[in-house]
Write a protein that holds these residues in place. Structure first.
Motif, PDB file in Angstrom:
ATOM      1  N   ILE A  28      53.429 -11.384   7.187  1.00  0.00           N
ATOM      2  CA  ILE A  28      52.035 -10.940   7.179  1.00  0.00           C
ATOM      3  C   ILE A  28      51.975  -9.555   7.792  1.00  0.00           C
ATOM      4  O   ILE A  28      52.536  -9.300   8.865  1.00  0.00           O
ATOM      5  CB  ILE A  28      51.129 -11.894   7.979  1.00  0.00           C
ATOM      6  N   VAL A  29      51.296  -8.643   7.110  1.00  0.00           N
ATOM      7  CA  VAL A  29      51.076  -7.287   7.590  1.00  0.00           C
ATOM      8  C   VAL A  29      49.602  -7.179   7.968  1.00  0.00           C
ATOM      9  O   VAL A  29      48.730  -7.222   7.103  1.00  0.00           O
ATOM     10  CB  VAL A  29      51.426  -6.250   6.503  1.00  0.00           C
ATOM     11  N   ALA A  30      49.312  -7.062   9.265  1.00  0.00           N
ATOM     12  CA  ALA A  30      47.931  -7.014   9.752  1.00  0.00           C
ATOM     13  C   ALA A  30      47.657  -5.632  10.339  1.00  0.00           C
ATOM     14  O   ALA A  30      48.209  -5.259  11.379  1.00  0.00           O
ATOM     15  CB  ALA A  30      47.698  -8.095  10.799  1.00  0.00           C
ATOM     16  N   GLU A  31      46.792  -4.871   9.668  1.00  0.00           N
ATOM     17  CA  GLU A  31      46.486  -3.509  10.097  1.00  0.00           C
ATOM     18  C   GLU A  31      45.126  -3.470  10.796  1.00  0.00           C
ATOM     19  O   GLU A  31      44.162  -4.078  10.341  1.00  0.00           O
ATOM     20  CB  GLU A  31      46.477  -2.577   8.877  1.00  0.00           C
ATOM     21  N   HIS A  32      45.065  -2.720  11.908  1.00  0.00           N
ATOM     22  CA  HIS A  32      43.807  -2.628  12.652  1.00  0.00           C
ATOM     23  C   HIS A  32      43.795  -1.361  13.494  1.00  0.00           C
ATOM     24  O   HIS A  32      44.805  -0.645  13.584  1.00  0.00           O
ATOM     25  CB  HIS A  32      43.621  -3.865  13.544  1.00  0.00           C
ATOM     26  N   GLY A  33      42.654  -1.083  14.101  1.00  0.00           N
ATOM     27  CA  GLY A  33      42.528   0.089  14.941  1.00  0.00           C
ATOM     28  C   GLY A  33      43.221  -0.100  16.275  1.00  0.00           C
ATOM     29  O   GLY A  33      43.428  -1.225  16.747  1.00  0.00           O
ATOM     30  N   VAL A  34      43.575   1.007  16.903  1.00  0.00           N
ATOM     31  CA  VAL A  34      44.300   0.957  18.167  1.00  0.00           C
ATOM     32  C   VAL A  34      43.431   0.392  19.285  1.00  0.00           C
ATOM     33  O   VAL A  34      43.951  -0.039  20.327  1.00  0.00           O
ATOM     34  CB  VAL A  34      44.826   2.364  18.527  1.00  0.00           C
ATOM     35  N   ASP A  35      42.113   0.353  19.068  1.00  0.00           N
ATOM     36  CA  ASP A  35      41.205  -0.154  20.094  1.00  0.00           C
ATOM     37  C   ASP A  35      41.104  -1.680  20.104  1.00  0.00           C
ATOM     38  O   ASP A  35      40.414  -2.248  20.942  1.00  0.00           O
ATOM     39  CB  ASP A  35      39.812   0.451  19.924  1.00  0.00           C
ATOM     40  N   ARG A  36      41.774  -2.347  19.171  1.00  0.00           N
ATOM     41  CA  ARG A  36      41.766  -3.811  19.130  1.00  0.00           C
ATOM     42  C   ARG A  36      43.190  -4.326  19.344  1.00  0.00           C
ATOM     43  O   ARG A  36      44.159  -3.668  18.999  1.00  0.00           O
ATOM     44  CB  ARG A  36      41.219  -4.327  17.800  1.00  0.00           C
TER      45      ARG A  36
END
Length: 203
Positions: A157-165
């Motif tokens: 699984i590739v989960a992309e998100h912002g550095v603030d989370r």
């Protein structure tokens, strides 16, 4: 794949049978496609080449990640997005890459899509999650994937998100094996922990 950044990003398929095909962006200012630089680095880690396998691109946007996987050897892909404009863009990009026959495209909310896939007993070797950075949806989505056994035993699984989370290292049997940081973008890689684990992951 939504944010406040402009959608006018030049995108292409980087490698494989459809290498060099330029991808259409979704009209408007909401869709934030994964940059080619990040995409190339990511696929060098999780691939770079695939021997078949079913792909789920859940917050597909332009379809860039699922298309890259198909080009690099994945067998088939399921693309879902809640936006009509995104679904139309995905269909256009599939046609441009000559991959319409290897894909299913649905306009559907992520959680509804996961419920449908669970009823269909679908399992995936690769799952791409790139939701709107402003929405705290990834923990619930990862939990639903784990509860419904949607990932193959050797899947990623590739989960992309912002550095603030920040995501949890474990969701039931899903365990994080890599944490990649690219500026204000973070990508967490999860695999399925064996029922009787004897060692760590290979990432």
């Amino acid at each position: 794949m939504f944010s406040n950044r402009t959608a006018g990003v030049d995108m292409r398929i980087i490698a494989g049978e459809a290498r060099g095909v330029r991808l259409r962006s979704v009209p408007g200012l909401e869709v934030r496609p994964t940059t080619d630089r990040i995409k190339e680095s990511l696929f060098q880690i999780i691939g770079p080449w695939f021997d078949g396998g079913l792909v789920l691109d859940l917050f597909a946007g332009t379809g860039s990640l699922g298309l890259e996987a198909l080009s690099r050897g994945a067998e088939r892909a399921v693309f879902t997005d809640r936006s009509r404009a995104s679904v139309e863009t995905i269909r256009h990009n599939l046609k441009a890459a000559g991959m319409e026959g290897r894909a299913e495209v649905y306009r559907r909310d992520a959680r509804a899509a996961l419920r449908t896939l669970a009823r269909r007993k679908k399992t995936f070797r690769y799952i791409f999650l790139d939701p709107p950075y402003k929405e705290a949806i990834l923990p619930g989505v990862l939990q639903a994937i784990a509860e419904n056994d949607l990932l193959e035993p050797e899947g990623i699984i590739v989960a992309e998100h912002g550095v603030d989370r920040e995501l949890e290292p474990v969701y039931r049997r899903l365990v994080r094996v890599r944490n990649l940081v690219y500026g204000d973008t973070v990508i967490d890689l999860y695999t399925l922990l064996p029922e009787n684990p004897t060692g760590g992951g290979n990432f």
